[in-house]
Design a protein around this motif. Sequence first.
Motif, PDB file in Angstrom:
ATOM      1  N   ARG A 225       6.696   0.363  -2.235  1.00 28.08           N
ATOM      2  CA  ARG A 225       6.772   0.321  -3.700  1.00 28.08           C
ATOM      3  C   ARG A 225       8.023  -0.432  -4.151  1.00 28.08           C
ATOM      4  O   ARG A 225       7.970  -1.246  -5.069  1.00 28.08           O
ATOM      5  CB  ARG A 225       6.781   1.744  -4.242  1.00 28.08           C
ATOM      6  N   LEU A 226       9.139  -0.183  -3.478  1.00 28.69           N
ATOM      7  CA  LEU A 226      10.379  -0.884  -3.793  1.00 28.69           C
ATOM      8  C   LEU A 226      10.238  -2.376  -3.511  1.00 28.69           C
ATOM      9  O   LEU A 226      10.636  -3.218  -4.325  1.00 28.69           O
ATOM     10  CB  LEU A 226      11.532  -0.294  -2.970  1.00 28.69           C
TER      11      LEU A 226
ATOM     12  N   ARG B 210      15.667   6.480  -9.089  1.00 28.22           N
ATOM     13  CA  ARG B 210      15.126   5.323  -8.375  1.00 28.22           C
ATOM     14  C   ARG B 210      14.962   4.116  -9.295  1.00 28.22           C
ATOM     15  O   ARG B 210      15.035   2.985  -8.848  1.00 28.22           O
ATOM     16  CB  ARG B 210      13.757   5.659  -7.766  1.00 28.22           C
ATOM     17  N   SER B 211      14.711   4.363 -10.570  1.00 25.02           N
ATOM     18  CA  SER B 211      14.353   3.289 -11.486  1.00 25.02           C
ATOM     19  C   SER B 211      15.517   2.697 -12.271  1.00 25.02           C
ATOM     20  O   SER B 211      15.391   1.605 -12.814  1.00 25.02           O
ATOM     21  CB  SER B 211      13.312   3.804 -12.487  1.00 25.02           C
TER      22      SER B 211
ATOM     23  N   GLU C 212      11.437  16.058  -9.978  1.00 24.97           N
ATOM     24  CA  GLU C 212      10.566  14.875  -9.881  1.00 24.97           C
ATOM     25  C   GLU C 212      10.970  13.795 -10.897  1.00 24.97           C
ATOM     26  O   GLU C 212      11.062  12.607 -10.560  1.00 24.97           O
ATOM     27  CB  GLU C 212       9.111  15.283 -10.101  1.00 24.97           C
TER      28      GLU C 212
ATOM     29  N   GLU D 192      14.440  12.369  -9.929  1.00 26.01           N
ATOM     30  CA  GLU D 192      14.316  11.413  -8.820  1.00 26.01           C
ATOM     31  C   GLU D 192      13.752  10.088  -9.283  1.00 26.01           C
ATOM     32  O   GLU D 192      14.230   9.019  -8.904  1.00 26.01           O
ATOM     33  CB  GLU D 192      13.395  12.001  -7.741  1.00 26.01           C
ATOM     34  N   ALA D 193      12.710  10.134 -10.108  1.00 27.09           N
ATOM     35  CA  ALA D 193      12.086   8.909 -10.614  1.00 27.09           C
ATOM     36  C   ALA D 193      13.090   8.083 -11.414  1.00 27.09           C
ATOM     37  O   ALA D 193      13.148   6.857 -11.274  1.00 27.09           O
ATOM     38  CB  ALA D 193      10.868   9.251 -11.470  1.00 27.09           C
TER      39      ALA D 193
ATOM     40  N   LEU E 256      13.877   6.506   2.935  1.00 23.97           N
ATOM     41  CA  LEU E 256      12.680   6.622   2.116  1.00 23.97           C
ATOM     42  C   LEU E 256      11.426   6.651   2.981  1.00 23.97           C
ATOM     43  O   LEU E 256      11.406   6.116   4.083  1.00 23.97           O
ATOM     44  CB  LEU E 256      12.574   5.430   1.148  1.00 23.97           C
ATOM     45  N   HIS E 257      10.387   7.246   2.442  1.00 24.28           N
ATOM     46  CA  HIS E 257       9.077   7.235   3.090  1.00 24.28           C
ATOM     47  C   HIS E 257       8.533   5.810   3.029  1.00 24.28           C
ATOM     48  O   HIS E 257       8.846   5.037   2.136  1.00 24.28           O
ATOM     49  CB  HIS E 257       8.151   8.205   2.342  1.00 24.28           C
ATOM     50  N   ARG E 258       7.702   5.462   3.984  1.00 24.47           N
ATOM     51  CA  ARG E 258       7.142   4.105   4.081  1.00 24.47           C
ATOM     52  C   ARG E 258       6.513   3.659   2.759  1.00 24.47           C
ATOM     53  O   ARG E 258       6.693   2.542   2.319  1.00 24.47           O
ATOM     54  CB  ARG E 258       6.109   4.049   5.203  1.00 24.47           C
ATOM     55  N   ASP E 259       5.763   4.549   2.100  1.00 28.08           N
ATOM     56  CA  ASP E 259       5.112   4.204   0.835  1.00 28.08           C
ATOM     57  C   ASP E 259       6.136   3.872  -0.251  1.00 28.08           C
ATOM     58  O   ASP E 259       5.921   2.979  -1.071  1.00 28.08           O
ATOM     59  CB  ASP E 259       4.212   5.342   0.362  1.00 28.08           C
ATOM     60  N   GLU E 260       7.251   4.606  -0.250  1.00 28.27           N
ATOM     61  CA  GLU E 260       8.290   4.336  -1.237  1.00 28.27           C
ATOM     62  C   GLU E 260       8.962   2.988  -0.971  1.00 28.27           C
ATOM     63  O   GLU E 260       9.305   2.262  -1.900  1.00 28.27           O
ATOM     64  CB  GLU E 260       9.328   5.459  -1.230  1.00 28.27           C
TER      65      GLU E 260
END
Length: 163
Positions: free
Chosen positions: A131-132, A62-63, A55, A58-59, A124-128
């Motif tokens: 967020r992006l 992405r960041s 986790e 991955e964070a 990516l999932h829709r929520d991700e």
Amino acid sequence: MDKFERWRTLLERIRDVFCNGNRAELARRIGKDASYVNRLFYPPTKIGAKRIGPEIMEACSRSFPLPIGFWEMNPKEVFPHGAPEGWSVTSMAPMSSQSGDRAETNEPVTSPLARIDFSKIRRLHRDEILRLEGAWIEAAGRLGIDVLAASKKRQIPMGIDLK
């Protein structure tokens, strides 16, 4: 060095290179609680110590602009000269020409989106994705770049339709 110690050392490198050594800034950028992130840096034998797992990895991936295979790398080989060219240490937006106007520096103007692997974003999932998109809009706003109002059918700059 076991894998957890290596991962902790790599996380320290991310903290030092991209967050000026500030754990709270690292927590903010990866969207985790500051106290939790702080415990990731505890010695493994200290009570309350947390291990770095998928986790957190991955964070961070992405960041921050981490190279492919970052978490398998030798910490001594990672970012030997600081942040990758074109990236600010204090913000994750590409560095602007702070010393003057671009027209005066004759720097080519290129889109930061050219550095993004859109095939990964499409998975990516829709929520991700939302967020992006929010992060891009926030960064654009901080740089004084106008952002178009959303229409009924939202479309992210890379052409992924969100219905």
